[in-house]
Design an enzyme around this catalytic site. Structure first.
Site, PDB file in Angstrom:
ATOM      1  N   GLU A   1       8.664  16.920  15.346  1.00  0.00           N
ATOM      2  CA  GLU A   1       9.095  16.775  13.957  1.00  0.00           C
ATOM      3  C   GLU A   1       8.296  17.732  13.074  1.00  0.00           C
ATOM      4  O   GLU A   1       7.069  17.797  13.177  1.00  0.00           O
ATOM      5  CB  GLU A   1       8.871  15.336  13.480  1.00  0.00           C
ATOM      6  CG  GLU A   1       9.392  15.113  12.075  1.00  0.00           C
ATOM      7  CD  GLU A   1       9.135  13.705  11.548  1.00  0.00           C
ATOM      8  OE1 GLU A   1       7.988  13.234  11.640  1.00  0.00           O
ATOM      9  OE2 GLU A   1      10.093  13.084  11.050  1.00  0.00           O
TER      10      GLU A   1
ATOM     11  N   GLU B   1       9.118   2.080  11.184  1.00  0.00           N
ATOM     12  CA  GLU B   1      10.147   3.119  11.066  1.00  0.00           C
ATOM     13  C   GLU B   1       9.418   4.455  10.976  1.00  0.00           C
ATOM     14  O   GLU B   1       8.634   4.670  10.050  1.00  0.00           O
ATOM     15  CB  GLU B   1      11.025   2.901   9.829  1.00  0.00           C
ATOM     16  CG  GLU B   1      12.041   1.791   9.984  1.00  0.00           C
ATOM     17  CD  GLU B   1      12.985   1.992  11.154  1.00  0.00           C
ATOM     18  OE1 GLU B   1      13.193   3.156  11.578  1.00  0.00           O
ATOM     19  OE2 GLU B   1      13.500   0.997  11.681  1.00  0.00           O
TER      20      GLU B   1
ATOM     21  N   LYS C   1       0.891  -1.177   0.000  1.00  0.00           N
ATOM     22  CA  LYS C   1       0.000   0.000   0.000  1.00  0.00           C
ATOM     23  C   LYS C   1       0.925   1.222   0.000  1.00  0.00           C
ATOM     24  O   LYS C   1       1.536   1.554   1.006  1.00  0.00           O
ATOM     25  CB  LYS C   1      -0.869  -0.090   1.248  1.00  0.00           C
ATOM     26  CG  LYS C   1      -1.894   0.944   1.631  1.00  0.00           C
ATOM     27  CD  LYS C   1      -2.066   2.163   0.853  1.00  0.00           C
ATOM     28  CE  LYS C   1      -2.175   3.378   1.757  1.00  0.00           C
ATOM     29  NZ  LYS C   1      -1.846   4.602   1.059  1.00  0.00           N
TER      30      LYS C   1
ATOM     31  N   CYS D   1      13.519  11.494   6.604  1.00  0.00           N
ATOM     32  CA  CYS D   1      13.371  11.128   8.020  1.00  0.00           C
ATOM     33  C   CYS D   1      14.688  11.305   8.752  1.00  0.00           C
ATOM     34  O   CYS D   1      14.709  11.500   9.962  1.00  0.00           O
ATOM     35  CB  CYS D   1      12.878   9.697   8.149  1.00  0.00           C
ATOM     36  SG  CYS D   1      13.899   8.554   7.237  1.00  0.00           S
TER      37      CYS D   1
HETATM   38  P1  NAP Z   1       1.991   8.850   7.198  1.00  0.00           P
HETATM   39  O1  NAP Z   1       0.966   9.892   7.078  1.00  0.00           O
HETATM   40  O2  NAP Z   1       2.128   8.142   8.499  1.00  0.00           O
HETATM   41  O3  NAP Z   1       1.670   7.793   6.029  1.00  0.00           O
HETATM   42  C1  NAP Z   1       2.494   6.662   5.807  1.00  0.00           C
HETATM   43  C2  NAP Z   1       1.671   5.588   5.118  1.00  0.00           C
HETATM   44  O4  NAP Z   1       0.649   5.144   6.005  1.00  0.00           O
HETATM   45  C3  NAP Z   1       0.948   6.068   3.865  1.00  0.00           C
HETATM   46  O5  NAP Z   1       0.918   5.042   2.909  1.00  0.00           O
HETATM   47  C4  NAP Z   1      -0.452   6.348   4.388  1.00  0.00           C
HETATM   48  O6  NAP Z   1      -1.452   6.307   3.396  1.00  0.00           O
HETATM   49  C5  NAP Z   1      -0.610   5.207   5.356  1.00  0.00           C
HETATM   50  N1  NAP Z   1      -1.677   5.412   6.340  1.00  0.00           N
HETATM   51  C6  NAP Z   1      -2.372   6.538   6.638  1.00  0.00           C
HETATM   52  N2  NAP Z   1      -3.287   6.282   7.592  1.00  0.00           N
HETATM   53  C7  NAP Z   1      -3.166   4.977   7.918  1.00  0.00           C
HETATM   54  C8  NAP Z   1      -3.837   4.120   8.832  1.00  0.00           C
HETATM   55  N3  NAP Z   1      -4.806   4.564   9.640  1.00  0.00           N
HETATM   56  N4  NAP Z   1      -3.460   2.821   8.888  1.00  0.00           N
HETATM   57  C9  NAP Z   1      -2.473   2.351   8.097  1.00  0.00           C
HETATM   58  N5  NAP Z   1      -1.803   3.124   7.201  1.00  0.00           N
HETATM   59  C10 NAP Z   1      -2.150   4.413   7.111  1.00  0.00           C
HETATM   60  O7  NAP Z   1       3.457   9.398   6.833  1.00  0.00           O
HETATM   61  P2  NAP Z   1       3.874  10.254   5.569  1.00  0.00           P
HETATM   62  O8  NAP Z   1       3.329  11.627   5.721  1.00  0.00           O
HETATM   63  O9  NAP Z   1       3.591   9.494   4.320  1.00  0.00           O
HETATM   64  O10 NAP Z   1       5.470  10.285   5.719  1.00  0.00           O
HETATM   65  C11 NAP Z   1       6.145  11.188   6.535  1.00  0.00           C
HETATM   66  C12 NAP Z   1       6.541  10.541   7.841  1.00  0.00           C
HETATM   67  O11 NAP Z   1       7.281   9.351   7.564  1.00  0.00           O
HETATM   68  C13 NAP Z   1       7.469  11.392   8.685  1.00  0.00           C
HETATM   69  O12 NAP Z   1       7.081  11.304  10.024  1.00  0.00           O
HETATM   70  C14 NAP Z   1       8.831  10.744   8.496  1.00  0.00           C
HETATM   71  O13 NAP Z   1       9.742  10.951   9.551  1.00  0.00           O
HETATM   72  C15 NAP Z   1       8.458   9.324   8.372  1.00  0.00           C
HETATM   73  N6  NAP Z   1       9.498   8.548   7.689  1.00  0.00           N
HETATM   74  C16 NAP Z   1      10.257   7.715   8.445  1.00  0.00           C
HETATM   75  C17 NAP Z   1      11.269   6.984   7.841  1.00  0.00           C
HETATM   76  C18 NAP Z   1      12.109   6.048   8.649  1.00  0.00           C
HETATM   77  O14 NAP Z   1      12.729   5.168   8.056  1.00  0.00           O
HETATM   78  N7  NAP Z   1      12.146   6.173   9.956  1.00  0.00           N
HETATM   79  C19 NAP Z   1      11.500   7.109   6.465  1.00  0.00           C
HETATM   80  C20 NAP Z   1      10.696   7.983   5.733  1.00  0.00           C
HETATM   81  C21 NAP Z   1       9.696   8.698   6.354  1.00  0.00           C
HETATM   82  P3  NAP Z   1      -1.958   7.683   2.692  1.00  0.00           P
HETATM   83  O15 NAP Z   1      -0.786   8.196   1.970  1.00  0.00           O
HETATM   84  O16 NAP Z   1      -3.057   7.217   1.823  1.00  0.00           O
HETATM   85  O17 NAP Z   1      -2.403   8.580   3.797  1.00  0.00           O
END
Ligand code: NAP
Length: 482
Positions: A384, A249, A174, A283
């Protein structure tokens, strides 16, 4: 111009049932990159069932043969390198050189894990009983759900898909709704490489609906998630109810510690690179520069001067350093934190606004922004932001810098800039983060080493490198009397 359509991929078929959603270029929102099929809970169920049906065949195929398909996938992506990189810049906004770097990494990840097909190791140790042969070997865990974010829209899907598949698992991916095309390109390449039907499935659409359906899908055995702490923690609760294996992560508030003995110019360069490249949407990006008092004023001035030279704009144009935020919501979040920063730390030393006029109005561009004299209790030092915003903090000495660096709940990446070897080792042992860099930017990791954080940033085994195999496989232990 016709808008290209990108269906979901379920059981080896391209599936598009009903209304879709648009993927727009964040540098120019009138540019529609594509229309994606909007998956439903039913699509997730179908995908999970297809993955379960495909599991025995894939798990029993010998691992070098699985590797051969991953090598072919890498070759297909390599042939399309320019196109796939340009797609990424259009959908995510990062500069074209950054996109090329990421696609190169995706290809390398596939080749690296393809090679694991010939290496997958186990244990062969002596028994304490005579004529008993003891060994343990890896077996797949089953159907795995992969949920990925938009900021590395190709590399993160790759570093989950490739180890999952080489270990013999089948998957449902997904991708992030804001940038699904880069992951779709990998699925297209896997399909063309001859991946048997059902082994990898792709369902795009709303995270809330699909994520819930995925953790509830009966065949699922594990979930690997990268994204925000908020969603990751929620997913953890849901997954625990079924005792799914889970890997999370998540976010960070990564520091770069700059000591007075650092190579000054290199430290400036590394800090600016880590804070602002990829629009601060890594990240592992630096969001706190913790600078020793003795050089604080001079360093701050140099940081601002270097930042002034950065060019913000459409990442497809040559010479651009910083692209847009991914979407309106992310830009609004960044601008809201800038206002919080203004009220906490005063006017920023540079930046602080959305870029407007001159072709900027159709994109989500924010100026690289530096706040000075930020202290530990301020929101901008603790939460963050995930954008081009840097908090510069003053530390009395090394010990004070370490205290500040560790005083957050996150522990993803951290960097130190110093020429003092003893400080380097103290940092390496005392810094509470999973990824450390010395005299390098805090961001910029390689696929052949373990990746992941500690504290609230991560949960479960590490990703990438040989460590990735530990999440995607299980040992079976055998005692054999002969
Ligand atoms: P996000 O909003 O948490 O979304 C991540 C994924 O989860 C997307 O595919 C999203 O789908 C999905 N999602 C949303 N609601 C969900 C739910 N209730 N249940 C299951 N999945 C759900 O994060 P983002 O905005 O895409 O990415 C930014 C964040 O990622 C930042 O906090 C960053 O630090 C973190 N990040 C961490 C790493 C690491 O390795 N530690 C690497 C990269 C990024 P939708 O897109 O359809 O909402």
């Amino acid at each position: 111009m016709d808008i290209p359509a990108f269906p979901n991929y379920i059981d080896g078929n391209w599936v598009d049932r009903g209304p879709g959603f648009e993927n727009r270029n964040p540098a120019n929102t009138s540019d529609i990159v594509g229309r994606f099929a909007k998956g439903t809970a039913r699509d997730i169920e179908d995908a999970a069932c297809a993955a379960a049906n495909a599991l025995p065949g894939w798990a029993n195929l010998n691992a070098p043969a699985r590797g051969a398909i991953l090598y072919k996938t890498a070759d297909i992506l390599d042939r399309r390198f320019e196109q796939v990189s340009a797609d990424m810049t259009r959908e995510e906004g990062k500069t074209l050189p950054e996109a090329k770097g990421e696609v190169r990494r995706t290809i390398n990840i596939f080749r690296y894990f393809a090679g694991e097909g010939s290496r997958l190791d186990g244990l062969l140790v002596p028994s304490e009983r005579d004529r008993v042969h003891t060994f343990a070997f890896r077996k797949p865990i089953g159907v795995v759900g992969l949920i990925t974010p938009w900021n590395f829209p190709s590399a993160i899907p790759a570093w989950k898909l490739a180890p999952a598949l080489i270990c013999g698992n089948t998957v449902v991916l997904k991708p992030a709704s804001a940038a699904p095309l880069s992951a779709w390109r990998i699925i297209e390449a896997l399909h063309e490489a001859g991946l048997p039907k059902g082994v990898a499935n792709f369902v795009a659409g709303s995270g809330g609906e699909l994520g819930q359906a995925l953790v509830q899908a009966a065949p699922l055995k594990a979930v690997s998630f990268t994204g925000s702490c908020q969603i990751g923690n929620r997913l953890h609760q849901e997954a625990s109810k079924r005792r799914l294996r889970i890997q999370l992560e998540m976010g960070g508030k990564n520091p770069t510690v700059v000591l007075a003995d650092a190579d000054f110019n290199a430290a400036v360069e590394n800090t600016v690179n880590a804070a602002f490249f990829s629009t601060g949407q890594k990240c592992t990006a630096t969001s706190r520069a913790i600078v020793e008092d003795a050089i604080y004023d001079r360093f701050l001035e140099a940081l601002v001067e270097r930042t002034r030279k950065l060019k913000v704009g459409d990442g497809m144009q040559p010479g651009i350093d910083i692209g847009p935020c991914i979407d309106q919501a992310q830009m609004d979040t960044v601008l809201r934190y800038i206002e919080i920063g203004r009220s906490e730390a005063g006017a920023p030393k540079i930046g602080g606004h959305r870029r407007s006029g001159d072709g900027f109005d159709k994109g989500y561009f924010v100026e690289p922004t530096i706040f000075a004299d930020v202290t530990q209790e301020m929101t901008i030092a603790r939460e963050e932001i995930f954008g081009p915003v840097l908090a510069v903090m003053r530390a009395r000495d090394f010990a004070d810098a370490m205290r500040i660096a560790n005083e957050v709940p996150f522990g993803l990446s951290a960097s130190i800039q110093t020429t003092n070897l003893s400080r380097v080792f103290e940092f390496v042992y005392r810094m509470e983060a999973g990824l450390l860099t010395v005299n390098l930017p805090s961001a910029g990791v390689e696929y052949q080493l373990p990746f992941g954080g500690t504290k609230d940033s991560s949960f479960g085994p590490k990703e990438q490198g040989p460590a990735a195999l530990d999440f995607y496989s299980d040992y079976k232990t055998v005692y054999l009397k002969y």
